[in-house]
Design a protein around this motif. Structure first.
Motif, PDB file in Angstrom:
ATOM      1  N   ARG A   2      37.056  62.557  53.925  1.00 48.81           N
ATOM      2  CA  ARG A   2      37.525  61.850  52.955  1.00 48.81           C
ATOM      3  C   ARG A   2      39.040  62.398  52.651  1.00 48.81           C
ATOM      4  O   ARG A   2      39.326  63.496  52.678  1.00 48.81           O
ATOM      5  N   ALA A   3      39.798  61.468  52.526  1.00 46.92           N
ATOM      6  CA  ALA A   3      41.082  61.974  52.197  1.00 46.92           C
ATOM      7  C   ALA A   3      41.499  61.039  51.053  1.00 46.92           C
ATOM      8  O   ALA A   3      41.372  59.915  51.005  1.00 46.92           O
ATOM      9  N   SER A   8      47.943  61.409  52.852  1.00 47.66           N
ATOM     10  CA  SER A   8      48.530  62.062  53.782  1.00 47.66           C
ATOM     11  C   SER A   8      49.746  60.943  54.326  1.00 47.66           C
ATOM     12  O   SER A   8      49.965  59.960  53.923  1.00 47.66           O
ATOM     13  N   SER A  28      52.143  72.771  61.491  1.00 47.95           N
ATOM     14  CA  SER A  28      52.125  73.741  60.454  1.00 47.95           C
ATOM     15  C   SER A  28      52.359  74.977  61.119  1.00 47.95           C
ATOM     16  O   SER A  28      52.858  74.878  62.178  1.00 47.95           O
ATOM     17  N   GLU A  78      46.150  59.533  61.140  1.00 47.55           N
ATOM     18  CA  GLU A  78      47.538  58.937  61.076  1.00 47.55           C
ATOM     19  C   GLU A  78      47.760  58.214  62.416  1.00 47.55           C
ATOM     20  O   GLU A  78      47.954  59.287  63.374  1.00 47.55           O
ATOM     21  N   LEU A  81      50.651  59.519  64.400  1.00 46.36           N
ATOM     22  CA  LEU A  81      50.573  60.951  64.996  1.00 46.36           C
ATOM     23  C   LEU A  81      49.841  60.951  66.185  1.00 46.36           C
ATOM     24  O   LEU A  81      49.959  61.740  67.146  1.00 46.36           O
ATOM     25  N   PRO A 105      39.020  58.390  57.190  1.00 43.92           N
ATOM     26  CA  PRO A 105      38.592  59.238  56.470  1.00 43.92           C
ATOM     27  C   PRO A 105      36.843  58.959  56.220  1.00 43.92           C
ATOM     28  O   PRO A 105      36.675  57.817  55.999  1.00 43.92           O
ATOM     29  N   ASP A 122      45.114  73.792  59.034  1.00 46.47           N
ATOM     30  CA  ASP A 122      45.712  73.378  57.684  1.00 46.47           C
ATOM     31  C   ASP A 122      45.790  71.685  57.472  1.00 46.47           C
ATOM     32  O   ASP A 122      46.554  71.308  57.157  1.00 46.47           O
TER      33      ASP A 122
END
Ligand SMILES: C[S@@+](CC[C@H](N)C(=O)[O-])C[C@H]1O[C@@H](n2cnc3c(N)ncnc32)[C@H](O)[C@@H]1O
Length: 273
Positions: A2-3, A8, A28, A78, A81, A105, A122
């Motif tokens: 879950r986001a 993001s 990161s 994403e 990405l 998510p 991260d």
């Protein structure tokens, strides 16, 4: 997983800036040395590894290259990405061992016991429900499998201080940080054993100062060639506000290690030596 839906947002200027600071393929801090520390002592030869929140995939290529794994599966929410991770991996020496999946998510879309190791760097700070995630990671690890990760934690129970809130607002990436104690509780509740943490606050406190100086100085023109002044100023504000909470100890990057109990595992079939 879950986001926060609007949480993001690494595509765009972030991709160029973060890779200039942290190295090609990395979103990161710490580069190969930090990944090496997270995986220190693990024998991943011939193993299947899941990377949660793979970003642009530099870490996945590194793991495949350095650890003789059978396969690394990098997942991210994403699409730009994941596209970039695929583009950068295609034709590389590890292309046959690394693949990337765009996920929603929510629950991780993999079968029970389908991985020997779950890695994350991260990225879990984007996931509000650490309990659901810990249970899901436990589910898709095989008995004896290991969870080895890094995440940005808070050193403080309760609501963020105004200083931390200023940093979170400056980032604007929907971070949801938890304490080390919270992680331990959720990992234990999920069934993990041999849970340990390695606090990286002191290390990153020093490195972040160097990064801030580089952003304001030597990297400035290169960054401005790829983004605009407003974005660079905003990122300088991120580093300024981050420095304050690193110094106060409220922001604590931390490594996590936990093992799924090795029930039903034949002798000698554990990930750890
Ligand atoms: C700070 S970046 C780290 C990327 C990569 N691990 C690295 O170190 O280079 C955080 C990543 O988590 C991803 N992310 C955010 N929410 C996520 C979720 N619910 N599931 C998986 N990845 C997520 C972001 O898209 C981003 O790529």
């Amino acid at each position: 997983m879950r986001a926060e839906p609007e949480g993001s947002g690494y595509a765009g200027g972030h991709l160029a800036l973060l890779q200039l600071i942290w190295g090609e393929g990395f979103l990161s801090p710490g580069g190969p040395a930090e990944v090496g520390l997270i995986l220190d002592g693990l024998d991943l030869a011939g193993r299947r590894v899941l990377d949660i929140g793979c970003g642009v995939g530099g870490i996945d290529r590194l793991i495949a290259q350095d650890h003789s794994v059978a396969e690394v599966v990098g997942i991210d929410v994403e699409a730009p990405l994941v596209d970039e991770a695929r583009r950068a991996t295609a034709g590389s020496a590890v292309a046959g061992k690394v693949r990337f999946e765009l996920v929603e998510p929510g629950p991780l879309p993999f079968a029970d016991a389908s991985f020997d190791a779950v890695f994350s760097k991260d990225s879990i700070l984007h996931v509000p429900d650490k309990q659901a995630l810990a249970r899901d990671i436990f589910r898709l690890l095989r008995p004896g499998g290991v969870f080895a990760a890094s995440d940005w934690m808070t050193g403080r129970e309760g609501p963020p201080t105004p200083q931390m809130q200023r940093y979170l607002d400056a980032e604007g990436l929907g971070f949801v940080m938890a304490t080390q104690a919270h992680y331990r509780t959720e990992l234990e509740a999920a069934g993990f054993v041999d849970i340990s943490f390695f606090d990286r606050n002191a290390w990153y406190r020093d490195l972040a100062r160097e990064e801030e100086a580089a952003l304001a100085g030597p990297l400035r023109e290169t960054i401005l060639a790829r983004t605009d002044e407003a974005f660079l100023d905003q990122q300088l504000d991120v580093w300024r506000t981050m420095r304050i909470v690193l110094d106060s100890g409220e922001l604590r990057p931390t490594h996590i290690r936990a093992v799924k109990p090795p029930t039903d595992v034949p002798e000698g079939d554990h990930v750890e030596p």
